[in-house]
Design an enzyme around this catalytic site. Structure first.
Site, short mmCIF file in Angstrom:
data_model
loop_
_atom_site.label_atom_id
_atom_site.label_comp_id
_atom_site.label_asym_id
_atom_site.label_seq_id
_atom_site.Cartn_x
_atom_site.Cartn_y
_atom_site.Cartn_z
N TYR A 9 7.55 17.17 8.23
CA TYR A 9 8.04 16.54 7.03
C TYR A 9 9.07 15.48 7.37
O TYR A 9 9.73 15.52 8.41
CB TYR A 9 8.67 17.57 6.08
CG TYR A 9 9.70 18.46 6.73
CD1 TYR A 9 11.02 18.04 6.85
CD2 TYR A 9 9.34 19.70 7.24
CE1 TYR A 9 11.95 18.84 7.47
CE2 TYR A 9 10.28 20.50 7.86
CZ TYR A 9 11.58 20.08 7.97
OH TYR A 9 12.51 20.87 8.59
N GLY A 41 18.75 3.19 1.42
CA GLY A 41 18.27 2.72 0.13
C GLY A 41 19.19 3.10 -0.99
O GLY A 41 20.02 4.00 -0.89
N ASN A 54 5.70 5.50 -5.68
CA ASN A 54 4.98 4.43 -5.00
C ASN A 54 3.84 5.01 -4.17
O ASN A 54 4.07 5.97 -3.41
CB ASN A 54 5.93 3.66 -4.07
CG ASN A 54 6.24 2.27 -4.59
OD1 ASN A 54 6.44 1.35 -3.83
ND2 ASN A 54 6.29 2.13 -5.90
N ARG A 67 -42.49 5.89 -1.57
CA ARG A 67 -42.61 5.48 -0.17
C ARG A 67 -41.28 5.02 0.43
O ARG A 67 -41.02 5.21 1.63
CB ARG A 67 -43.64 4.35 -0.09
CG ARG A 67 -43.99 3.97 1.31
CD ARG A 67 -44.95 2.80 1.43
NE ARG A 67 -45.41 2.21 0.21
CZ ARG A 67 -45.73 0.91 0.11
NH1 ARG A 67 -45.59 0.12 1.15
NH2 ARG A 67 -46.15 0.42 -1.02
#
Length: 602
Positions: free
Chosen positions: A145, A152, A269, A359
């Site tokens: 993880y 940010g 996102n 066919r």
């Protein structure tokens, strides 16, 4: 039973995940695949997928038939052991493996078991896995993880903006967990664990199926997914049904997610909705495509068509993979020395050649098979990709903004899937017409006696024609459209959500048309009795007759179509013939032995 965990050695030094894309795969395939993955992971061991080996049951030590299918040989929780042939083995006249593995110096012990869990690590999820997760039969554990690095300035407020069914929402949540587990989204372990816990309890947010343009990720659907996990909006679970999210979480002893920096944008996102729906579409398309070969072969049989067009040499000179496989299926199912047909032997073939709908099945079905394989490859890459923005690269200590959220890859692939798979219904509808039209079939009109009193399959054919016509509109590609959004920042979009939803609808229509052809072909077989068709096709007839009785006079047909459709969804038609196809493949009969060597193929 879609994934097998392989533990290597008595000390369990590592765990490999071996996806099983097909429950009809053999134990030999499982052993080869396990060895191949071991060789890639531990190159110093000198292992190879070419090793000779045997497999035994760990419970009672008995040898297992390597040609037996995984689904028939193993139940959930079963363990098996794989032994590589060492020098001691080669000198032994006994096949007994009741002794210790230490008897064989060159042996490697592999303990394989079917797990109720799929481990998500952001790298190894397949469309097969995801489709299984959607059914709610398997739970999730996270192997690797990403952690919240603190980069940010995005927080929970990004999520708050003002329906998928539970199965598809479950797929969506599983896929989002897998993406976050890849380690480039910057979410905390706590948040990821809460998402896993919600999945394992089937606590599923209310998610609209419309409202995404598929460029800055599937923003709106993913926002709704996150909203429920935060304890807001509505949520569903088997225990509570639909009610307030906070009530559902509390009923399962879960607490809402409290978003930390970067986590809000990380949860919304990505291309997960179009990819999740696409995974279902491609898995169902793969299942119906191979069953289309079986149904078409039965139609050719009851129309007294020829098997000449499926001779191996014909397809060797145009060796597209899908065409080759489909032709092999037809050879396995139709009249031969291995599986003779009384219908084919009863009346010599007296036409120059069959119509294209009979066919040219290897060519038409074949490109659908190859299309599905191409789309599946694209989606399997997409399922294990980092598709949110910005992406966190903790080892470098940076966040980078890019365009991985753009859905053009799955959008284009799913448009291609719709176009390719639709052709299975298009050619099937034409075969239904031939079955119902007495001037083409030499069978009673609309496959029913007393045609003046009964309409037989007339309206069923109309239904098939309507579905095919609707598919023609749905096959118009969604991804050729683009509408500028977000104040012209998101000025090129994929429309991947619509591409995925259309693909699913096209696949469902294909299933329904082929269900109608299955009904019609089996009804046509009634008019050939007491003659019998080949052993595998008789099994298909018996399967259908176990849920639908013959058509003697008009009745409501919708329930018959639904029953036949369910057989296709459960892959029962393929299961009925699989052992016969394997038997034919083992027989040294590459050509159709019913064709004399001096016969010219039309």
């Amino acid at each position: 039973m879609q994934r097998v965990s392989v533990r290597i050695g008595e000390e369990q030094l590592m765990v490999l995940m071996v996806p099983c894309p097909d429950r009809f795969q053999t134990l030999r395939w499982l052993g080869v695949e396990a060895l191949r993955r071991c060789a890639e992971t531990r190159p110093g061991e000198g292992l190879s997928s070419e090793e000779e080996f045997v497999i035994r049951s760990r419970a009672d030590g008995r040898l297992l038939d390597l040609e037996e299918s995984i689904s028939s040989a193993l139940d959930d929780g079963d363990s098996i052991e794989l032994y590589i042939h060492g020098d001691t083995w080669k000198q032994s006249d006994s096949l007994s493996l009741s002794g210790s593995a230490k008897m064989y110096p060159s042996s490697l012990l592999l303990c394989c078991f079917f797990s109720q869990y799929i481990y998500l690590d952001g790298n190894s999820l397949t469309t097969v896995d995801l489709f299984s997760l959607g059914k709610g039969l398997i739970k999730i554990k996270v192997f690797v993880y990403g952690v919240n690095t603190g980069f940010g300035k995005f927080a929970g407020t990004v999520v708050r903006k003002d329906q998928l069914n539970p199965e598809r929402t479950r797929m969506l949540l599983a896929l989002r967990i897998n993406t976050l587990a890849k380690g480039h989204s910057g979410v905390s372990l706590e948040t990821l664990q809460k998402m896993v816990a919600a999945f394992n309890e089937s606590c599923l947010s209310w998610v609209p199926e419309k409202g995404t343009v598929g460029a800055s990720g599937d923003l709106s659907p993913l926002a709704h997914l996150a909203l429920g996990l935060m304890g807001e909006g509505r949520m569903w679970s088997p225990l509570t049904g639909w009610t307030e999210s906070s009530t559902v979480l509390e009923a399962h002893g879960l607490t809402p997610i409290s978003l930390k920096p970067k986590e809000g944008i990380a949860l919304i996102n990505g291309t997960q909705m179009m990819s999740a729906l696409g995974a279902e579409a491609v898995e169902r398309a793969e299942a119906v495509a191979r069953q289309a070969d079986v149904i078409a072969a039965l139609t050719l049989e009851v129309l007294r068509g020829t098997n000449k067009a499926f001779d191996k040499d014909v397809h060797a000179v145009r060796p597209h993979p899908g065409q080759t496989v489909v032709a092999q299926h037809f050879r396995s199912l139709l009249h031969s020395d291995i599986f003779p047909s009384e219908i084919a032997e009863d009346k010599p073939y007296d036409r120059v050649q069959d119509a294209y709908t009979l066919r040219c099945c290897p060519q038409v079905h074949g490109v659908a098979v190859d299309t599905i394989a191409f789309v599946k490859k694209i989606l399997n890459t997409e399922l294990n990709s980092g598709t949110d923005n910005p992406l966190v690269f903790a080892e470098r200590g940076v966040t980078l903004s890019g365009g991985n959220f753009h859905g053009e890859y799955p959008a284009k692939a799913l448009d291609f899937l719709s176009i390719g798979v639709h052709e299975l219904a298009s050619i099937s509808e034409r075969r239904i017409e031939r079955l119902c039209n007495p001037s083409l079939s030499e069978l009673p009109a609309f496959l029913v006696k007393d045609g003046g009193l009964n309409s037989g399959f007339m309206v069923a054919h109309c239904t098939a024609a309507a579905l095919v016509s609707e598919n023609k509109a749905l096959c118009h590609p969604a991804s050729v459209d683009s509408i500028s959004t977000s104040a012209a920042t998101e000025d090129h979009v994929s429309m991947g959500g619509w591409a995925a939803r259309k693909a699913l609808r096209v696949v469902e229509h294909v299933e329904q048309v082929l269900a109608i052809e299955l009904l019609a072909a089996c009804q046509a077989l009634e008019f050939h009795r007491p003659l019998r068709t080949t052993a595998p096709l008789e099994k298909v007839y018996e399967l259908l007759r176990s849920v639908v009785r013959p058509w003697d006079k008009d009745r409501v047909m919708s329930s018959d179509i639904e029953a036949a459709h369910k057989l296709l969804l459960d892959e029962k038609v393929w299961e009925a013939v699989w052992s016969y196809i394997k038997k034919y493949k083992k027989t040294p009969s590459p050509h159709l032995s019913s064709i004399p060597s001096n016969t010219t193929l039309d």
